[in-house]
Write a protein that holds these residues in place. Structure first.
Motif, PDB file in Angstrom:
ATOM      1  N   ILE A 111      51.420  46.750  30.907  1.00  0.00           N
ATOM      2  CA  ILE A 111      51.854  47.536  32.059  1.00  0.00           C
ATOM      3  C   ILE A 111      52.921  48.488  31.522  1.00  0.00           C
ATOM      4  O   ILE A 111      53.933  48.055  30.965  1.00  0.00           O
TER       5      ILE A 111
ATOM      6  N   GLU B  30      46.751  42.962  27.643  1.00  0.00           N
ATOM      7  CA  GLU B  30      46.914  43.847  28.799  1.00  0.00           C
ATOM      8  C   GLU B  30      48.369  44.287  28.836  1.00  0.00           C
ATOM      9  O   GLU B  30      49.284  43.475  28.667  1.00  0.00           O
TER      10      GLU B  30
ATOM     11  N   SER C 111      40.275  53.869  34.913  1.00  0.00           N
ATOM     12  CA  SER C 111      40.436  52.432  35.146  1.00  0.00           C
ATOM     13  C   SER C 111      39.306  51.903  36.020  1.00  0.00           C
ATOM     14  O   SER C 111      38.745  52.613  36.848  1.00  0.00           O
TER      15      SER C 111
ATOM     16  N   TYR D 242      38.989  44.038  40.563  1.00  0.00           N
ATOM     17  CA  TYR D 242      40.054  43.119  40.146  1.00  0.00           C
ATOM     18  C   TYR D 242      39.717  41.713  40.583  1.00  0.00           C
ATOM     19  O   TYR D 242      39.161  41.505  41.652  1.00  0.00           O
TER      20      TYR D 242
ATOM     21  N   GLN E 276      48.175  51.047  33.351  1.00  0.00           N
ATOM     22  CA  GLN E 276      47.722  49.864  32.619  1.00  0.00           C
ATOM     23  C   GLN E 276      47.265  50.298  31.234  1.00  0.00           C
ATOM     24  O   GLN E 276      46.624  51.331  31.075  1.00  0.00           O
TER      25      GLN E 276
ATOM     26  N   PHE F  52      45.622  48.656  27.307  1.00  0.00           N
ATOM     27  CA  PHE F  52      44.874  47.543  26.740  1.00  0.00           C
ATOM     28  C   PHE F  52      44.776  47.722  25.238  1.00  0.00           C
ATOM     29  O   PHE F  52      44.497  48.817  24.746  1.00  0.00           O
TER      30      PHE F  52
END
Length: 89
Positions: free
Chosen positions: A40, A38, A81, A85, A50, A52
């Motif tokens: 940022i 992951e 996204s 969460y 974000q 990945f």
């Protein structure tokens, strides 16, 4: 190109960003199975996003990742996204 200019799908545009933080994503329901990395990211306009990297490509890129470094992508795939969460220790 900036994060606000990205639309879902494959892109060959040049995208510059700074890597703020990265860490491992794991599936806690499957004994901590490694899913990928992951990320940022922040662009030159200050927009945060974000990122990945999937597990099958993570070991290729992990040695080159450094928090605070600036990177350029030329071919990437963007998706919307997920808005679900979960907080984990």
């Amino acid at each position: 190109m900036y994060f606000n200019d990205i639309s879902p799908g494959r892109s060959e545009s040049q995208l510059r960003f700074q890597l703020i933080h990265f860490g491992e994503a794991r599936n806690i329901a499957k004994a901590g199975a490694f899913l990928g990395l992951e990320l940022i990211l922040i662009d030159e306009q200050g927009t945060v996003m974000q990122g990945f990297i999937s597990s099958n490509r993570a070991e290729t890129y992990r040695p080159h990742l450094k928090a605070g470094a600036t990177y350029t992508l030329q071919i990437f795939f963007a998706t919307r996204s997920k808005e679900i969460y979960r907080v984990a220790d």
